[in-house]
Design a protein around this motif. Sequence first.
Motif, PDB file in Angstrom:
ATOM      1  N   THR A   1       9.489   0.422  -4.121  1.00  0.00           N
ATOM      2  CA  THR A   1       8.946   0.874  -5.402  1.00  0.00           C
ATOM      3  C   THR A   1       7.699   0.076  -5.752  1.00  0.00           C
ATOM      4  O   THR A   1       7.431  -0.982  -5.188  1.00  0.00           O
TER       5      THR A   1
ATOM      6  N   THR B   1       3.317   0.350 -12.094  1.00  0.00           N
ATOM      7  CA  THR B   1       1.986   0.535 -12.661  1.00  0.00           C
ATOM      8  C   THR B   1       2.123   0.539 -14.183  1.00  0.00           C
ATOM      9  O   THR B   1       2.610   1.515 -14.765  1.00  0.00           O
TER      10      THR B   1
ATOM     11  N   ILE C   1       6.801   9.976  -5.212  1.00  0.00           N
ATOM     12  CA  ILE C   1       5.373  10.269  -5.262  1.00  0.00           C
ATOM     13  C   ILE C   1       5.014  11.393  -4.296  1.00  0.00           C
ATOM     14  O   ILE C   1       3.896  11.886  -4.294  1.00  0.00           O
ATOM     15  N   TYR C   2       5.986  11.802  -3.459  1.00  0.00           N
ATOM     16  CA  TYR C   2       5.804  12.938  -2.558  1.00  0.00           C
ATOM     17  C   TYR C   2       6.946  13.919  -2.799  1.00  0.00           C
ATOM     18  O   TYR C   2       8.076  13.520  -3.104  1.00  0.00           O
ATOM     19  N   ASN C   3       6.649  15.209  -2.623  1.00  0.00           N
ATOM     20  CA  ASN C   3       7.675  16.237  -2.857  1.00  0.00           C
ATOM     21  C   ASN C   3       7.960  17.118  -1.646  1.00  0.00           C
ATOM     22  O   ASN C   3       8.837  17.970  -1.702  1.00  0.00           O
TER      23      ASN C   3
ATOM     24  N   THR D   1       7.589   3.617  -9.907  1.00  0.00           N
ATOM     25  CA  THR D   1       7.750   4.773  -9.033  1.00  0.00           C
ATOM     26  C   THR D   1       7.989   4.289  -7.609  1.00  0.00           C
ATOM     27  O   THR D   1       7.839   3.107  -7.297  1.00  0.00           O
ATOM     28  N   SER D   2       8.381   5.216  -6.739  1.00  0.00           N
ATOM     29  CA  SER D   2       8.458   4.879  -5.322  1.00  0.00           C
ATOM     30  C   SER D   2       7.045   4.633  -4.810  1.00  0.00           C
ATOM     31  O   SER D   2       6.063   5.110  -5.387  1.00  0.00           O
ATOM     32  N   ASN D   3       6.916   3.888  -3.708  1.00  0.00           N
ATOM     33  CA  ASN D   3       5.580   3.524  -3.231  1.00  0.00           C
ATOM     34  C   ASN D   3       5.198   4.143  -1.894  1.00  0.00           C
ATOM     35  O   ASN D   3       4.112   3.880  -1.372  1.00  0.00           O
ATOM     36  N   GLY D   4       6.092   4.927  -1.289  1.00  0.00           N
ATOM     37  CA  GLY D   4       5.762   5.565  -0.015  1.00  0.00           C
ATOM     38  C   GLY D   4       5.808   4.628   1.177  1.00  0.00           C
ATOM     39  O   GLY D   4       5.433   5.025   2.286  1.00  0.00           O
TER      40      GLY D   4
ATOM     41  N   GLN E   1       3.005  16.452   2.162  1.00  0.00           N
ATOM     42  CA  GLN E   1       2.460  15.371   1.339  1.00  0.00           C
ATOM     43  C   GLN E   1       2.816  14.001   1.922  1.00  0.00           C
ATOM     44  O   GLN E   1       2.013  13.071   1.868  1.00  0.00           O
TER      45      GLN E   1
END
Length: 801
Positions: free
Chosen positions: A413, A416, A348-350, A421-424, A354
């Motif tokens: 993760t 949704t 979710i981040y690149n 996705t990953s959850n940070g 971010q």
Amino acid sequence: MQNKYFKFYLMTLILLFTGVISFAQSKTGIIKGTVVTSDGGAVESAEVSIRGVANATTDRNGNFTLKNIPAGDYMITAKLVGLKADTKSVFVTAGETSTVQLGLQASNEQLKEVIVSGGKKNKFAVKESEFVAKMPLKNLENPQVYSVVSKELLKEQVITNFDDALKNAPGVDKLWSSTGRGGDGAGYFSLRGFAVQPTLVNGLPGLTNGSLDVSNIERIEVIKGPSGTLFGSSLISYGGLINTVTKQPFDAVSTDVNYVAGSYGLNRLSVDVNTPLDAEHKVLFRVNAAYQEENSFQDAGFRKSTFIAPSLSYKVNDRLSFLLNAQFLRAEGTNPTMLFFNRSAPLIYNNVAQLGYNPKNSFTSNDLSIKTPVTSVQAQMNYKISDQWNSQTVVSRGSAKSDGYYSYLFEGTKKTGDKTTSNGIFDRWISDQNTNTETTDIQQNFTGDFHIGSIRNRIVAGLDYFNRTSISNSSNYAPLGAVKPNGEDSGVLTRQSADEAIAAAGYGGNSRTTQEVYSAYVSNVVNFTSQFSGMVSVRVDRFQNGGLSTAAADKYGQTAWSPKFGLVYQILQDKLSVFGNYMNGFSNVAPVNAEINGVPIVTTFKPEHANQIEGGIKTDLFDGKLSGSLSYYDIKVSNIVLSTGINQYSQGGEQYSKGVEAEFTANPFPGLNITAGYTKNKSKLTNAIVATEGRRPTSAGPEDLINGWISYKILNGAAKGLGFGFGGNYASKNLIVNDATVGVFTVPSYTILNASASYGTGNFTFSLKVDNLTNKEYFKGWSTLEPMRPRTVSGGIGYHF
């Protein structure tokens, strides 16, 4: 059947080697002599040579020996920087010894002045090595590229840790720091597109569970390209290898004491003591020792270590000598902070911006430390069989332990709808480490230097046995809270909390695995002319995987062949050469439990191989004041095992790595020294799984790297002894995650600048160093994100007596 073939090949190599010895009849003679000053004093460290035939350096008594000289008439020259050379004629008779005395036009006092004011002609260009080719071979004669980081450079830069020392090696960039976890060893670095660790000490296995101490380093050799032919596969990578050469005893009484203090509680005391132990100076002893403690730049974290390295040499007579080296490191510290990205769910981040990570957050506690003691002992016996042949027997024994808390942060993760996705949020997992890795290596090498007719041959033939046993009684991994990059932490970081979590997770039981490798190798350098030479080498390697806790399906053996070829033409004798090589590396591939049409089977594989083609030029111009190399390489790895589905595998993946490397060291005039390097690497995976097809592997590191250092020391006048240094490193952006399914996480490029100042007067030396002058925030990573140190200042004082 494979064992039968292996024994056949091994016997073939031994018989081939024996035949070469028998064929090499002595048609050569010896030249012995002395180099003296105009008033009869001995000249030490003078270079004595017969152009294109042989060379030597005088000892402390001014004596030298040139061996294996074909019968004939020669001109022999002695020279020392700053003095006029002397040349004389000498006739060599086969089977006899000729004597000659050479004189340099200077008195003893004048000679001392020349040495003190001139020093080494290029103190950063220490290229000659007995380890790179496993035989004495000049850099300009070697078709392989290698870089050397000298002890003089480490001292000038006030280096206190091994990772910083490697910043001076072109093409080397850190992927992640040593974790202390059992089996992880030292830190990982990228080299020619592949991950590599510093695993060799004096050309032998030197494993560690932490960073090496720099007090005992004579130089660091970074040998480029797949080097399986001479060094096997167990401890090196396709990009090359890192060999640490330790300090050895010498014939003098000398003591150096140094103290360094700096930012974040750095305190370091080191001692280097050398002395003969007997009246005849046959037994020499040296010991290096260091104590260091340092805190992290983050809100928690520390490391402290005690190190001692005794070394003893004994020259029994002109034919037989012994050497014993040992290193004992006791270290304790916290894990370096690294965020492990989830490699199975979309990011979710690149990028770092971010992510919002504050690099001052350590997410650890000084209570949760790990001890990583390391012991290494090497014993060597050297025997002169004849004027043409020498025998070297070496035994190495090592032990690297992990004892204490190891934790890591792994991204979770979230789901949704139907999308995951990953959850940070990074879950902390902790383990009570209790592991020990033991290594044993035994080598028998024969080196020869002889002529067959008019053709000179320099050969090394050897047998090698390597054993690595890993013992573990570590706990399972237990959850201990979770963190967010902005600093939120739900974990209770005390020993009590950690122990309770670990007790609930339980222990995995004892495990003991063993790997054994039996090898034989031959390498021959043939001088077709004094300027044109070729290297032909081959190795056969038998690998056995087993151990008490190893499942039957995981026990296997593989045989691999590794050839090497190289050509060198010296356009200008001892000054400029062009070279080309073909080199091979290999890795053993374990069988896996797979399925075909639902039927369980054990799938076996061939060894993985890497093949390199390389060409370039090497220089050593202006009496050694300008040295360097420029090369282009192309590496292809084949037989990579791919996962083609659940419990399904195939062997056919490939990786390409190609690039340009440039390096030079210069000493334009006395006192000024320059070293610099630039590398560009292009790497990609092909015939790979869909997610990584055509992409740069994360182990390749940045595509572009630059390193440089320039220093100047005032040698005369009122400011004599004052010195200054300046340099740094540049790295282009780094794709630490690069996957079509997971996504791409990019670490930005950076430039780090450093500066130093020093002053030497009498026996005292004072130094000051500032690292990361601009206080640049930067990161390293390999599917992980690790913050690097901000600006640091350190100062040192040394005394020599």
